[in-house]
Design a protein around this motif. Sequence first.
Motif, PDB file in Angstrom:
ATOM      1  N   LEU A 173     -16.522  33.070  65.387  1.00 36.49           N
ATOM      2  CA  LEU A 173     -15.278  33.399  65.229  1.00 36.49           C
ATOM      3  C   LEU A 173     -15.162  35.076  65.468  1.00 36.49           C
ATOM      4  O   LEU A 173     -16.017  35.012  64.375  1.00 36.49           O
ATOM      5  N   ARG A 174     -14.338  35.744  66.824  1.00 38.28           N
ATOM      6  CA  ARG A 174     -14.492  36.757  67.181  1.00 38.28           C
ATOM      7  C   ARG A 174     -13.087  36.863  66.645  1.00 38.28           C
ATOM      8  O   ARG A 174     -12.408  36.282  67.238  1.00 38.28           O
ATOM      9  N   LEU A 175     -13.043  38.441  65.929  1.00 40.87           N
ATOM     10  CA  LEU A 175     -11.276  39.228  65.601  1.00 40.87           C
ATOM     11  C   LEU A 175     -11.502  40.055  67.288  1.00 40.87           C
ATOM     12  O   LEU A 175     -12.312  40.804  67.215  1.00 40.87           O
ATOM     13  N   ARG A 176      -9.938  39.832  68.326  1.00 40.92           N
ATOM     14  CA  ARG A 176     -10.219  41.703  69.429  1.00 40.92           C
ATOM     15  C   ARG A 176      -8.703  42.269  69.024  1.00 40.92           C
ATOM     16  O   ARG A 176      -7.569  40.866  68.314  1.00 40.92           O
ATOM     17  N   ARG A 177      -8.636  43.042  68.745  1.00 39.64           N
ATOM     18  CA  ARG A 177      -7.124  43.779  68.553  1.00 39.64           C
ATOM     19  C   ARG A 177      -6.160  43.446  69.538  1.00 39.64           C
ATOM     20  O   ARG A 177      -6.418  42.882  70.397  1.00 39.64           O
TER      21      ARG A 177
END
Length: 220
Positions: A173-177
């Motif tokens: 689960l990767r967060l991106r702005r």
Amino acid sequence: MSAGQGARTSAGTGAPADRVTVVLVMTGRVDAATARARVLSAAAEELGSPRPLRLAHEPGGRPLLRGFGPRVRVSLSHGRGYAALAVGAYGPLGVDVEVVRPVPAERLAARWFTAAEADWIGRRRPGERAGAYFWVWTQKEAAGKAHGTGLSTGALRAPVPLPERWPPAGGGLRLRRTPDGLCRGGRIPVPGVVLALATVAGRTPAPPVDLRLRLDVHPG
């Protein structure tokens, strides 16, 4: 050793302070209070917390962990046999989990979502549209929780980033702005289950996410 184990922790919770930790639990079909208790218990075990995790609420209704101070942020979601708890010290958090189920996805999307989102859902294969609908829905729920507004004030019409491919690629689960000031991410951690996470992280880089799955704790 789990990611972040041994690192500085968030105000004694056991959660690594350099990331957001999300614990997803199969709770079984139980009432809301039992689901909350099960995910809090599982999260305490996963994080190695020296004391039980207990929820309280700010005056506006946002949840917090009792006794751990204002820097530790938390978000909770539960329903239809699953519960998710997100913990971190980066900024306000929002997590949402949904079980994919038959819904009139195109009609609901046309009513609640942006035209681009409704079009994207309509272009999925018939058997994939419900999953795509819940992907968008959970993204909006998580963002509303992170902002502290829920789905009021037109949040359902606020656009969300759409996956470049569907179903989305696996992995963590990767967060991106995103342009709305959030860091967002989503994943299908279990077939038929959609998970979304959002955080208000200011000007700092998007934090890494440690996703812990507890899918055999409460199978019924």
